[in-house]
Write an enzyme that holds these catalytic residues in place. Structure first.
Site, PDB file in Angstrom:
ATOM      1  N   CYS A 148       0.770  -1.255  -0.056  1.00 49.00           N
ATOM      2  CA  CYS A 148      -0.092  -0.036  -0.012  1.00 49.00           C
ATOM      3  C   CYS A 148       0.859   1.292  -0.065  1.00 49.00           C
ATOM      4  O   CYS A 148       0.975   2.152   1.045  1.00 49.00           O
ATOM      5  CB  CYS A 148      -0.912   0.002   1.206  1.00 49.00           C
ATOM      6  SG  CYS A 148      -2.007  -1.616   1.252  1.00 49.00           S
ATOM      7  N   GLU A 149       1.705   1.375  -0.968  1.00 50.14           N
ATOM      8  CA  GLU A 149       2.298   2.633  -1.322  1.00 50.14           C
ATOM      9  C   GLU A 149       2.472   2.825  -2.688  1.00 50.14           C
ATOM     10  O   GLU A 149       2.841   1.913  -3.277  1.00 50.14           O
ATOM     11  CB  GLU A 149       3.491   3.019  -0.309  1.00 50.14           C
ATOM     12  CG  GLU A 149       4.537   2.178  -0.145  1.00 50.14           C
ATOM     13  CD  GLU A 149       5.603   2.470   1.152  1.00 50.14           C
ATOM     14  OE1 GLU A 149       6.354   3.477   0.581  1.00 50.14           O
ATOM     15  OE2 GLU A 149       5.410   1.872   2.277  1.00 50.14           O
TER      16      GLU A 149
END
Ligand code: LLP
Length: 421
Positions: free
Chosen positions: A346-347
């Site tokens: 999640c980045e």
């Protein structure tokens, strides 16, 4: 050259189909070729033929016990930078007299372990480290063999995060102060000066910075000998780069590097040590990942893989390029596609490549990252609670899991919840 080639329409590692390994271990996984590791080690060994030498593989590049055992079995020495790497080298059967200990922050405990277990030499990087090593050696009643790592203030012309030979870097002592530091070392009862050490950076694709550094080391050798030091070994570090793309980059070969070593320091009659890591392991390993989804975005398509930045950090950390190829060989005239190739973390940094042109693939297919054998598995983490991925070694038509994928339970069991919670 490596041993990952298409055969019968699919990617093989030596004589084993990648799909066969994937069926057994699942994706993602790292896969190494024993023949490639062996070949690369031998290229360095042969490059220094006729000169007394030891190729000390920089274990930080890929330190699985099986890889260390394979290289150690061929006669390689090891360059270690922690008590952990020292323990791995010994566990893989490498004798202490073939291990050099590098690194700017060796602890006293690490020094003690190496002195007790056997060590070829410590590459010391500062006066406080020298004092600490002297104290530990005196406590144990032994003499610690040392080379001082000098910083030649040479621009390695590589990525800033992996350049080490400029005066602003934390490594070594400034070469201008070397004579003074060697004088101090010679006065310490627990130390025995055996040589000089230098390492200017990694992924060097030009020999010129090496030439400058080694010429400075040659001059320093003369000066130190004139001061009465017995300089009998030169550790010239690692750093020779590899081709990460099939096309444009053609870095110098180990044989060119060997010739440069002879030319710059050959006349000194010293035993030569080199510490290659990337060139030995880099193109000897691939990372195999599965395609989870192909997602159409605005003006771009995302290839979402089951491997992520936690498995291979190099693109996120150094903007590094890795060729990414389908495991199923694209047939001639196959449809092409342009993808942003990403992982599930999640980045946004979890991006392996932007706008990469390759043959079109579908969910359920597999892709392979080339040149992922060095600084791949060793830099992995369990970020996002993604278990470390397995490592597989192929030799001929055999393969073996050399590090198993931990189960989720094993991963969770490493944590503990205090009784008072
Ligand atoms: N010797 C010393 C003292 C080193 O610091 C290094 C690498 C080597 C030898 C081996 O250098 P090589 O032959 O592998 O270039 N994680 C980065 C690379 C860091 C290199 C650190 N030192 C990457 O993924 O590009």
């Amino acid at each position: 050259m490596d041993h990952f080639l298409y055969r019968n329409g699919e990617l093989y590692a030596e004589d084993v189909a990648i799909a066969e390994i994937a069926a057994e271990v699942g994706t993602p996984f790292y896969c190494y070729s024993a023949a490639t590791l062996e070949r690369h080690y031998r290229l360095f060994d042969e490059a220094l033929e006729g000169t007394e030498h030891l190729v000390c593989y920089a274990m930080k590049a890929a330190s699985n016990l099986a890889i260390v055992k394979l290289l150690g079995g061929l006669g390689a020495g090891m360059d270690v930078v922690s008590g952990g790497e020292y323990a791995r080298a010994r566990a893989a059967g490498v004798p202490g007299e073939r291990i050099v200990f590098s690194g700017v922050g060796k602890t006293r405990a690490e020094m003690r372990t190496a002195l007790e277990g056997g060590i070829r030499q410590f590459n010391v990087e500062s006066e406080p480290e020298m004092e600490a090593l002297n104290a530990v050696a005196l406590e144990l009643g032994v003499k610690a063999p040392i080379a001082v790592r000098v910083n030649p203030d040479v621009d390695a012309k590589t990525h800033a995060k992996i350049a080490t030979g400029k005066s602003e870097n934390k490594f070594g002592i400034p070469i201008a102060r070397a004579r003074e530091v060697y004088r101090q070392a010679a006065a310490m009862e627990g130390l025995e000066v055996v040589g000089i050490d230098v390492h200017i950076g990694s992924q060097l694709t030009d020999l010129e910075p090496f030439r400058q550094a080694y010429q400075k080391v040659a001059e320093l050798t003369d000066a130190l000998r004139a001061d009465g030091h017995d300089i009998r070994r030169l550790d010239l570090g690692g750093g020779l780069g590899i081709p990460y793309t099939r096309s444009n980059e053609v870095p110098p070969l180990p044989s060119d590097y060997g010739a440069l070593i002879r030319e710059t320091v050959g006349h000194l009659g010293c035993e030569i040590e080199i510490e290659p890591g990337r060139l030995v392991a880099g193109n000897a390993g691939i990372l195999v990942a599965g395609v989870i989804y192909v997602k159409s975005g605005e003006g771009r398509d995302f290839l979402i893989l089951d491997a992520a930045m936690n498995d291979l950090i190099r693109p996120a950390m150094y903007d590094a390029h890795h060729d990414i190829v389908p495991v199923k060989e694209p047939h001639a005239g196959a449809e092409g596609a342009r993808y942003d190739i990403v992982g599930p973390v999640c980045e946004t940094g979890d991006t392996f490549a932007r706008g990469r042109d390759m043959a079109a693939v579908e969910a359920g297919d597999m892709v392979a990252f080339r040149s992922a054998g060095a600084y791949g598995a060793v830099m992995a983490s369990e970020y996002n609670s993604r278990p470390l991925i397995p490592e597989v070694l192929v030799r001929g038509d055999q393969f073996a899991v050399i590090r198993a994928r931990p189960t989720l339970e094993e991963m969770l069991n490493r944590d503990s919840i205090p009784a008072w919670l």
